[in-house]
Design an enzyme around this catalytic site. Sequence first.
Site, PDB file in Angstrom:
ATOM      1  N   ASP A 122      -2.504   1.915  -4.521  1.00  0.00           N
ATOM      2  CA  ASP A 122      -3.871   2.219  -3.906  1.00  0.00           C
ATOM      3  C   ASP A 122      -4.534   1.650  -4.495  1.00  0.00           C
ATOM      4  OD1 ASP A 122      -2.288   4.558  -2.082  1.00  0.00           O
ATOM      5  OD2 ASP A 122      -2.992   6.167  -4.616  1.00  0.00           O
ATOM      6  N   HIS A 150       0.959  -1.676  -0.420  1.00  0.00           N
ATOM      7  CA  HIS A 150       0.139  -0.028   0.191  1.00  0.00           C
ATOM      8  C   HIS A 150       1.064   1.524  -0.039  1.00  0.00           C
ATOM      9  CE1 HIS A 150      -3.832   1.479  -0.276  1.00  0.00           C
ATOM     10  NE2 HIS A 150      -4.665   1.390   0.814  1.00  0.00           N
TER      11      HIS A 150
END
Length: 590
Positions: A567, A563
């Site tokens: 995204d 992450h």
Amino acid sequence: MPTDVIMPQMGESIFEGTITKWLKKAGDRVEKDEPLFEISTDKVDAEIPSPVAGVLSEIKIAEGETVQINTVVAVVAESGSAAAPAAPAKATPAKTSAPAEKAPAAPEAQAAAKPAAAAKSARPAATQDQADGATTDASSSGKAPAAPTGGTDVVMPQMGESIFEGTITKWLKQPGDRVEKDEPLFEISTDKVDAEIPSPVAGVLSEIKIAEGATVQINTVVAVIGGAAAAQGAGDSASSAEAKQPAAAAPEPRQEEPEAASDADAAAGTGQRLRSSPLVRRIAKDNSLDLRQVAGTGSGGRITKEDILAHLSENDAGSATQAKPESTATAGATSPAAAPSTPQAQPAASQLPGSVVPLTKMRAIIAQRMVESVQISPHVHSVFKVDMTRIVRLRDREKENFEQRNAVKLTYMPFIAAAAIECLRKFPIVNASMEQGAGGNSIRYHQNINLGIAVALDWGLIVPVVKQAEERSFLGLARAIADLAQRARSKRLKPDEASGSTFTLTNSGIFGEEFGLPIINQPDSAILAIGGLKKEPAVLTDAEGNDSIAIRSMQHFCLGFDHRTIDGADAGRFMAEFKKVLEGWDKEIG
């Protein structure tokens, strides 16, 4: 005593490196394995550790200079030695006239010895043998210079760009045994690959310096072939045996356990000597197979693990202990390559409940890498269900013709790989990597798609890599995946083929599970886990909006992603496109 520090070989095809920075200056104290200088090659930037503790007495190569591997770049005076600082000098090749180090009394002592002498003996040697035209090369192939006694040193090879040590897991020959050039001599394990290391020359294995289970640095001398010790150890019996047979004849098999002796006796009736490893003989015994029925493709007709597994697969031998590949749609869907399964053996006593078993080298490395990955990357997972019915029908219709035309089985993995590659082109962030530098973190967008394919082995897990996968056709992908998986299982994978991935596929559905939540293969930013392929009822909607229920082949795919780099929206778009490509497959398969 002073120890030469050499430019290491940072990969099979790399023969030079540039010193970008010295982390110590002449006169500084340095500890063993403390970073000494930084280098840059066309494949990797790395910090090179000091081989010994002591004082950096001389820097021979200045920052910014490019030199060939095995060039002496510095000298470290070990504790107690005089250290006279000197200015950097021009590149000089490694000195090679130093005599070979005296062998320690026990292999354990050699394993703990400083690597300086090994590094010296691993560099090209200006010996009388070379004057006569016999040259050797201390490269990643494990070749080494002839020792002053006339023998040839066998060194621990460098098995990858960032690998500086290896563990000897098994000796395939014993002192006094005859060995042919390129015949497997010992097995090693590193954090990248398990491999059989071939003999650099033909001769008699006169000395084993490093015992099984010991971990040593690259270029350490692990054995000696030939020389005075071989002549003494082999004795008159070896000389007379060689005199009775032509030079090209297969070597005399050594005394083995009763199982090996029975195989040799069985072969005696044909006048041929079977050459195989203990593993091959065990597989043959488990499957009641006469090794005389198996054609050996190894050096001198040696029967390899790949040979016996291929024979079992083709002849359907040992069906009670060997699972047939692609026996169902699910098995075919979750097999990276159509390679035969290894026959299962009874567990050893140390594997029984209640026992405590030390981690193997590979198991320990896998554990370390998994912990590191979880600590480095904040993992997020996204699961999509894909209707694979179109591809299942296409494969069922074309698999026989495909194999006849191309000599490779048609599995589901090339379809999945091709779809992933197409989507990685559209969403390059999923193929990117997070990098840390002096100026902070940055994202590297890779020029190529290097596709890692996780392969389960009997002794662990390895990730071979299809390099520049975006340039390959469907058939090229199928061949590359099958070849890499097969060679990974037979320990014939090259070091560079197990590193450098930018995106990984892993086969979590091999036992029929719905899906798995994979751990990222660092330094990738994403990994795609393939779930089990199953038939189930699904609601279909036609062009006019009418719903119906039909039996469809469905499969779950789970994208694990970092992450920091990717995204959730990027991951969702990637997976939606991946689903669209597979469900609407319209490409030629060759």
